[in-house]
Enzyme design. Structure first.
Site, PDB file in Angstrom:
ATOM      1  CG  ASP A   1       4.032  42.575   4.707  1.00  0.00           C
ATOM      2  OD1 ASP A   1       5.085  42.223   4.116  1.00  0.00           O
ATOM      3  OD2 ASP A   1       2.929  42.599   4.129  1.00  0.00           O
TER       4      ASP A   1
ATOM      5  CG  HIS B   1       4.791  42.415   0.646  1.00  0.00           C
ATOM      6  ND1 HIS B   1       3.926  41.729   1.476  1.00  0.00           N
ATOM      7  CD2 HIS B   1       4.637  41.887  -0.582  1.00  0.00           C
ATOM      8  CE1 HIS B   1       3.268  40.819   0.764  1.00  0.00           C
ATOM      9  NE2 HIS B   1       3.684  40.900  -0.489  1.00  0.00           N
TER      10      HIS B   1
ATOM     11  CB  SER C   1       1.525  40.615  -3.035  1.00  0.00           C
ATOM     12  OG  SER C   1       2.752  39.951  -2.778  1.00  0.00           O
TER      13      SER C   1
END
EC number: 3.1.1.-
Length: 420
Positions: free
Chosen positions: A381, A384, A91
């Site tokens: 978040d 990240h 991600s």
């Protein structure tokens, strides 16, 4: 092939003079095609090339005409002029592949993408740009598109592709809770498929040149801890391995992945380590009492990252070149986590978007707490970095000292490669 402004009319009756004209532009074409077309326009515009008095009796003229047309068409085949950029991993570098999959590991809702140029979610786990975008920005080219995007075709393929998928790890059992994600073995299969597609565009020789000359970025490892070994108490992997033995195991598996990439033609591969996993807001919310980094996950990072560098050094010795470059992303993160104010952040503990302690619980959703100024937060978040933090990391990848980039930084790579 783009249409010509004049048609070439072939008849079998005696004809007199045929003039081949080329329009000043084509309706849709690459920069290379435009350049080649302008060259041919200068040569052929308004010039009578062939005076064919009796086409049926002039085999030589027919052959010459056909030869000229084939030469023009060959120049109009897409050429891989810019350096391709290929991205693999999780991600941290996914830019939208998971949007095409039935998975819970998605970033397709507001406020993801709030600071992206379109101000819309793009599948990136960021408020804006991520590290592949920022490297592409430095290269002066568009960021590679998600491999699953139906828009990735023709000349866009020649600029590279992003195969990354949120939730994956080195091991295929990492991220099983996310269901349908592109595990690293599948990403490598897509890489092989990509080569076939590029070969169909430019031929096998040019495809090999493109892949050998490509810049490759791979980011793996973090999920093998937070979404596998430490996912739940007494996880299957934690019962199978002690932490030191688990690190040795996943490093050995990662070596197989990197060697496979080399065997498929990758010759310049940036390999990022894990960040300080115990310091992300998600782990602070679950494991920290007073905001200190989670000890066990920090221990995992301190075991994993040095062994990754050593494995890369050994692999380079095996292949006889500096094909693999180690990026010390743990230290890059720790710089601004340890002293956020020095980098313009108000905090490195609280996520901009989230809920609960440190905004570290659950996902970033339209109902989450959202900070008004994302540039003041190191983390976007619970897991990240913000775009601003990613820019700091990207700058270290580009210009960092040997403490951050081993055996050389990206700017040095680009300089060295430009001379060969």
């Amino acid at each position: 092939m783009p249409p010509f402004s004049s048609l070439l009319l072939f008849t079998y009756a005696p004809i007199y003079t045929q003039t081949i004209r080329f329009s000043s532009t084509f309706s849709s074409q690459s920069k290379h095609q435009n350049r080649v077309h302008r060259t041919y326009s200068l040569i052929f515009q308004d010039i009578t090339i062939f005076n064919i008095y009796t086409m049926t009796n002039s085999v030589a003229n027919l052959a010459l005409l056909g030869f000229c047309i084939l030469q023009v068409m060959s120049f109009l085949v897409p050429q891989a002029n810019a350096r391709a950029f290929l991205v693999f991993g999780d991600s941290l570098v996914d830019n939208g592949n998971n949007d095409f999959l039935a998975t819970t590991a998605r970033a397709d809702n507001y406020p993801y993408g709030i600071d992206f140029p379109t101000h819309r979610p793009t599948g990136r786990f960021s408020n804006g740009l991520n590290i592949p975008d920022l490297i592409s920005e430095h290269l002066g080219q568009e960021s590679p598109m998600p491999y699953l995007s139906p828009m990735l075709k023709k000349d866009k393929l020649l600029r590279g592709a992003n195969f990354a998928s949120a939730g994956i790890g080195i091991l295929n059992d990492t991220g099983i809770q996310f269901l349908n994600i592109i595990r690293i073995t599948k990403q490598l299969e897509y890489f092989e498929q990509y080569k076939v597609r590029v070969s169909g565009l430019v031929g096998e020789e040019e495809m090999n040149r493109l892949v050998n000359g490509a810049l490759v970025l791979i980011t793996l490892g973090g999920n093998d801890f937070v979404n596998n070994y430490y996912l739940v108490p007494f996880s299957a992997r934690s019962r199978q391995f002690s932490l030191p033995d688990y690190v040795v195991f996943i490093i050995s598996e990662y070596r197989k992945v990197l060697r496979k990439m080399y065997d498929l033609g990758a010759r310049r591969v940036l390999v990022t380590g894990t960040g300080p996993m115990g310091c992300v807001p998600a782990e602070l919310a679950q494991r920290s009492r007073n905001g200190e980094c989670a000890t066990e996950l920090q221990r995992a990072a301190s075991l994993y990252n040095p062994q990754l560098v050593q494995m890369i050094t050994d692999l380079n010795n095996e292949v006889g070149s500096s094909a693999f470059i180690a990026a010390n992303t743990q230290q890059m993160h720790m710089d601004f986590i340890s002293d956020p104010q020095a980098y313009g952040f108000v905090t490195s503990k609280v996520a901009c978007c989230g809920q609960g302690p440190y905004n570290g619980i659950g996902l970033c959703t339209p109902l989450s707490n959202l900070c008004p100024n994302r540039d003041l937060f190191a983390f976007w978040d619970p897991f990240h970095p913000s775009e601003k933090a990613s820019r700091i990391i990207a700058q270290q990848i580009l210009n960092g000292s040997p403490e951050y980039m081993h055996p050389m930084n990206l700017s040095t790579i680009l300089t060295v490669d430009s001379m060969t």
